[in-house]
Write a protein that holds these residues in place. Structure first.
Motif, PDB file in Angstrom:
ATOM      1  N   GLY A 150     -70.873   5.037  16.950  1.00  0.00           N
ATOM      2  CA  GLY A 150     -71.913   5.701  16.177  1.00  0.00           C
ATOM      3  C   GLY A 150     -73.164   6.045  16.936  1.00  0.00           C
ATOM      4  N   SER A 151     -73.336   5.516  18.165  1.00  0.00           N
ATOM      5  CA  SER A 151     -74.569   5.784  18.917  1.00  0.00           C
ATOM      6  C   SER A 151     -74.697   7.258  19.291  1.00  0.00           C
ATOM      7  N   PHE A 152     -73.598   7.856  19.745  1.00  0.00           N
ATOM      8  CA  PHE A 152     -73.646   9.283  20.093  1.00  0.00           C
ATOM      9  C   PHE A 152     -74.013  10.124  18.872  1.00  0.00           C
ATOM     10  N   GLY A 153     -73.534   9.705  17.710  1.00  0.00           N
ATOM     11  CA  GLY A 153     -73.862  10.424  16.486  1.00  0.00           C
ATOM     12  C   GLY A 153     -75.335  10.380  16.153  1.00  0.00           C
ATOM     13  N   LYS A 154     -76.043   9.383  16.675  1.00  0.00           N
ATOM     14  CA  LYS A 154     -77.490   9.278  16.488  1.00  0.00           C
ATOM     15  C   LYS A 154     -78.268   9.901  17.643  1.00  0.00           C
ATOM     16  N   GLY A 155     -77.540  10.524  18.580  1.00  0.00           N
ATOM     17  CA  GLY A 155     -78.198  11.125  19.736  1.00  0.00           C
ATOM     18  C   GLY A 155     -78.597  10.125  20.794  1.00  0.00           C
ATOM     19  N   ILE A 156     -77.927   8.954  20.807  1.00  0.00           N
ATOM     20  CA  ILE A 156     -78.237   7.899  21.773  1.00  0.00           C
ATOM     21  C   ILE A 156     -77.074   7.763  22.741  1.00  0.00           C
ATOM     22  N   TYR A 157     -77.345   8.009  24.029  1.00  0.00           N
ATOM     23  CA  TYR A 157     -76.300   7.959  25.053  1.00  0.00           C
ATOM     24  C   TYR A 157     -76.521   6.818  26.049  1.00  0.00           C
ATOM     25  N   LEU A 158     -77.671   6.163  25.969  1.00  0.00           N
ATOM     26  CA  LEU A 158     -78.011   5.118  26.930  1.00  0.00           C
ATOM     27  C   LEU A 158     -78.501   3.864  26.221  1.00  0.00           C
ATOM     28  N   SER A 159     -78.277   2.732  26.855  1.00  0.00           N
ATOM     29  CA  SER A 159     -78.941   1.489  26.468  1.00  0.00           C
ATOM     30  C   SER A 159     -79.687   0.985  27.702  1.00  0.00           C
ATOM     31  N   ALA A 160     -80.593   0.063  27.492  1.00  0.00           N
ATOM     32  CA  ALA A 160     -81.380  -0.448  28.621  1.00  0.00           C
ATOM     33  C   ALA A 160     -81.756  -1.894  28.361  1.00  0.00           C
ATOM     34  N   SER A 161     -81.867  -2.655  29.434  1.00  0.00           N
ATOM     35  CA  SER A 161     -82.373  -4.024  29.363  1.00  0.00           C
ATOM     36  C   SER A 161     -83.842  -4.003  29.754  1.00  0.00           C
ATOM     37  N   ALA A 162     -84.670  -4.638  28.941  1.00  0.00           N
ATOM     38  CA  ALA A 162     -86.114  -4.583  29.167  1.00  0.00           C
ATOM     39  C   ALA A 162     -86.562  -5.640  30.153  1.00  0.00           C
ATOM     40  N   GLY A 163     -87.494  -5.254  31.005  1.00  0.00           N
ATOM     41  CA  GLY A 163     -88.166  -6.203  31.877  1.00  0.00           C
ATOM     42  C   GLY A 163     -89.484  -6.608  31.251  1.00  0.00           C
ATOM     43  N   GLU A 164     -90.507  -6.793  32.047  1.00  0.00           N
ATOM     44  CA  GLU A 164     -91.833  -7.132  31.520  1.00  0.00           C
ATOM     45  C   GLU A 164     -92.427  -5.924  30.799  1.00  0.00           C
ATOM     46  N   ILE A 165     -92.952  -6.153  29.602  1.00  0.00           N
ATOM     47  CA  ILE A 165     -93.481  -5.069  28.773  1.00  0.00           C
ATOM     48  C   ILE A 165     -94.962  -5.305  28.499  1.00  0.00           C
ATOM     49  N   VAL A 166     -95.740  -4.233  28.614  1.00  0.00           N
ATOM     50  CA  VAL A 166     -97.185  -4.295  28.396  1.00  0.00           C
ATOM     51  C   VAL A 166     -97.554  -3.326  27.287  1.00  0.00           C
ATOM     52  N   LYS A 167     -98.386  -3.776  26.347  1.00  0.00           N
ATOM     53  CA  LYS A 167     -98.850  -2.900  25.265  1.00  0.00           C
ATOM     54  C   LYS A 167    -100.052  -2.089  25.725  1.00  0.00           C
ATOM     55  N   THR A 168    -100.191  -0.909  25.132  1.00  0.00           N
ATOM     56  CA  THR A 168    -101.368  -0.075  25.361  1.00  0.00           C
ATOM     57  C   THR A 168    -102.060   0.166  24.022  1.00  0.00           C
ATOM     58  N   ASP A 169    -103.225   0.810  24.070  1.00  0.00           N
ATOM     59  CA  ASP A 169    -103.965   1.127  22.850  1.00  0.00           C
ATOM     60  C   ASP A 169    -103.574   2.480  22.279  1.00  0.00           C
ATOM     61  N   GLU A 170    -102.648   3.189  22.952  1.00  0.00           N
ATOM     62  CA  GLU A 170    -102.231   4.513  22.484  1.00  0.00           C
ATOM     63  C   GLU A 170    -101.096   4.394  21.471  1.00  0.00           C
ATOM     64  N   SER A 171    -100.963   5.403  20.655  1.00  0.00           N
ATOM     65  CA  SER A 171     -99.846   5.480  19.728  1.00  0.00           C
ATOM     66  C   SER A 171     -99.491   6.931  19.481  1.00  0.00           C
ATOM     67  N   VAL A 172     -98.285   7.152  19.004  1.00  0.00           N
ATOM     68  CA  VAL A 172     -97.787   8.497  18.714  1.00  0.00           C
ATOM     69  C   VAL A 172     -97.816   8.705  17.202  1.00  0.00           C
ATOM     70  N   PHE A 173     -98.319   9.849  16.766  1.00  0.00           N
ATOM     71  CA  PHE A 173     -98.373  10.127  15.336  1.00  0.00           C
ATOM     72  C   PHE A 173     -96.983  10.491  14.819  1.00  0.00           C
ATOM     73  N   SER A 174     -96.615   9.886  13.701  1.00  0.00           N
ATOM     74  CA  SER A 174     -95.349  10.213  13.046  1.00  0.00           C
ATOM     75  C   SER A 174     -95.408   9.743  11.597  1.00  0.00           C
TER      76      SER A 174
END
Length: 670
Positions: A157-181
């Motif tokens: 079902g991933s391709f049906g959602k337009g998802i072709y890749l997965s990824a393993s996360a390393g260290e993640i940092v938050k920012t003060d920016e955001s995307v409107f939606s």
């Protein structure tokens, strides 16, 4: 011409099903063939006047173009990231899900620090720890990319959602920016509703209520999901027509009672459809149901009677704009199920018309269940390999219960004050009863039946050919005769197959998330090897229950609790493991030596050997040798059938004294 969109939608879907099964070069061949056929159909006067043939050919050609464009425009560019690592900016676009790995997120990248790769892509992100961030908040971190699959069928079902890749996360940092939606507010609302249910309803009932209202099944245990699957009632959790009928239908009837004018009535009703579809995450089932219901309401606005089959075709066409959507098992099931309700159910209902309201209600559920069973059978055969024996009868109980539970749950979500306690209690009681009912049916002997093997394919093919002939003739008495004949042929083929394979032994690989387990069984007994996750646990349990088998042996070669759980729940006679500390609840003959050797039943010998090089299990079924090990160097020195293939499909070997035949379950997945 009537049913224009039925021709367009189903021609597109069938073409894409074929294209996803074959390689990309096939798309160019089919494009050329359908393009030429379209030109020829315009030249021939008879086909040109009929329109159906040119319309189907041009729809197939457009489907080929969509497939080719998506393949070279999205799939190939993103596949360049497979195996690479890079830092990226991204944001979360869906609710988190917990797994044995940690946490799973659906994210969209804003920038990937790597040349010649697409930038704005959606993917699955795995993280060991919870990402404490708001939806659509910009995050920065490192990712190691991997391909979800090499084709749509194995992407689950991933391709049906337009998802072709997965990824393993390393260290993640938050920012003060955001995307409107606008979806950000909807996600917050979904999470708020989930939290509200968890606060007011306890236990598994809360998980079922969340699944019924939002389609989110992550709060349900694997055992409950397995029980609903085994009973054939999993569809009540797939937010679709049933849920929209309760929600949007209630809105429509309320506004109509208030004498709201037609235009605002339709606008608000359609808006409620969009709202609920968004709340459910725009799944394929809710999109199909939403489009059909919106077309139906639009037809009322213009005082035109809409055609259900045409509306379904239009919904299928919209879904097919993503050429991989047809590979999603849920999409195939929901479309074929509705097709059964539209095309088959009216003919079955003609056999008998009850006068009593209550009898008529349950009779309609029965005929609908039979119709859906018939049209979804090919999907169950090719994708899952089993059917629920009691599903038709369970639905007569579950569908009314699901409607009541959903209605109470929706009232709970909008209630306040003392009404919260009232509707939470009602929802809890109804949901608990649904869970207990599913568990009862799942525990019945022969709850599910495997439908692998060419004989089942032949039986299904003959049945559909007979029904197709009856529909083409469009005569009531012919349809009845074909129905009876197809039932006789189906039972005859299955009966002959049963007696031919009476003494056979079956060796089946069971795909898990990262490994293969093996189950060996005949008509009475079974042995299980290497179960390490919930997927394998459920699959093995389904086989044991469906065939009412005695579990004579479990071999735990991966030091995993699921093997112990299987031994405990299915009362294994013998339990073999290299672990010295076995759960005391495992009431079996326990063997913890590094070597185990036994004739388990006539025609089946097991030899187990554990060493520093890994576990080796040698199976001898009649005169055929099988080898189950994760050490391929050992396999290279053996002349046996290897049972740990690196694939997402299951292989089933039917073994007798003359040798074995191989059957690839889920063969469309490769």
């Amino acid at each position: 011409m009537k049913r224009v969109f039925a021709h367009i939608g189903f021609s597109s879907a069938i073409t894409l099903i074929v294209l996803n099964f074959f390689q990309i070069n096939t798309a160019f061949v089919i494009l050329a063939v359908t393009g030429a056929a379209f030109a020829v159909s315009l030249i021939i006067k008879r086909t040109r006047k009929g329109i159906a043939v040119p319309l189907c050919m041009i729809s197939a050609a457009v489907a080929c173009i969509l497939f080719i464009t998506n393949y070279y425009g999205s799939f190939i560019p993103q596949s360049r990231l497979d195996g690479n690592s890079a830092t990226a900016e991204f944001y979360i676009v869906d609710l988190e899900e917990q797994s044995s790995y940690g946490y799973n997120y659906t994210v969209k990248t804003r920038r990937i620090n790597m040349e010649n790769v697409p930038q704005n892509i959606k993917l699955h992100l795995k993280s060991r720890s919870k990402i404490d961030a708001d939806y659509y908040q910009i995050l920065k971190g490192s990712m190691k990319f991997s391909a979800v699959s090499d084709n749509g069928y194995t992407s689950y079902g991933s391709f049906g959602k337009g998802i072709y890749l997965s990824a393993s996360a390393g260290e993640i940092v938050k920012t003060d920016e955001s995307v409107f939606s606008l979806n950000k507010q909807m996600l917050r609302l979904r999470q708020h509703l989930i939290d509200f249910v968890l606060e007011n309803v306890e236990g598994e009932s809360a998980g079922l209520i969340i699944a019924l209202t939002t389609g989110n099944k992550s709060y349900l245990s694997d055992e409950i999901i397995d029980n609903f699957k085994t009973g054939g009632a999993m569809h009540v959790m797939a937010v679709s027509g049933l849920h929209l009928a309760v929600f949007s239908g209630s809105v429509y009837l309320l506004l109509k009672k208030l004498r709201v004018p037609k235009l605002p009535l339709i606008v608000v009703s359609v808006s409620s459809i969009v709202f609920y579809a968004s709340l459910a995450g725009f799944s394929k089932s809710i999109m199909r149901a939403g489009i059909m219901m919106a077309v139906l309401m639009a037809g009322r606005l213009f005082q035109e009677k809409s055609d259900a089959l045409n509306s379904l075709g239009f919904a299928v066409f919209i879904i097919c704009l993503n050429p991989y959507s047809v590979t999603d098992a849920g999409a195939m099931l929901t479309v074929t199920a509705v097709l059964g309700l539209i095309a088959v159910n009216p003919h079955i209902k003609r056999f008998y018309t009850p006068n009593n309201f209550i009898i008529k209600y349950f009779y309609n559920i029965l005929t609908a269940s039979v119709s859906v069973f018939i049209t979804t059978l090919p999907v169950m055969y090719f994708v899952f390999g089993y059917i629920s024996i009691y599903g038709i009868f369970l639905n007569m109980i579950m569908l009314p219960l699901a409607q009541l539970t959903l209605a109470c749950s929706l009232l709970l979500l909008i209630s306040f004050g003392p009404l919260v306690s009232l509707f939470s209690l009602a929802s809890d009681i109804l949901a608990s009863f649904m869970i207990e009912t599913a568990a009862y049916f799942a525990e019945l002997p022969f709850a599910v039946m495997g439908i692998t093997g060419s004989e089942f394919g032949l039986a299904i093919g003959v049945t559909f050919l007979l029904f197709a002939a009856a529909f083409l003739m469009n005569k009531k008495h012919i349809l009845r005769k074909c129905a009876v004949l197809s039932a006789v042929v189906f039972l005859l083929i299955i009966s002959v197959s049963y007696f031919m394979n009476y003494d056979s032994v079956y060796v089946r690989e069971i795909s898990g998330r990262n490994s293969k387990a093996v189950i060996v069984y005949n008509r009475e007994n079974a042995a299980v090897f290497g179960v390490i996750d919930s997927v394998q646990f459920s699959a093995a349990g389904n086989i044991l229950k469906s065939k009412n088998l005695d579990l004579l042996l479990i071999v735990n070669i991966n030091k995993n609790d699921y093997s112990e759980k299987l031994a405990q729940e299915y009362h294994a006679v013998n339990y073999v493991s290299d672990i010295k500390n076995i759960n005391s609840a495992v009431n079996s003959n326990i063997f913890t030596d590094s070597y185990f050797n036994v004739d388990l039943w006539q025609g089946f010998h097991v030899e187990y050997n554990f060493s520093d090089n890994g576990s080796i299990i040698e199976l001898k079924v009649f005169d055929t040798d099988f080898l189950y090990t994760d050490n391929k160097n050992i396999y290279n020195n053996k002349s046996a059938v290897y049972l740990n293939h690196d694939s997402d499909y299951d292989l089933i070997y039917t073994v007798d004294r003359s040798g074995y035949t191989e059957w690839r379950l889920n063969r469309w997945l490769k």
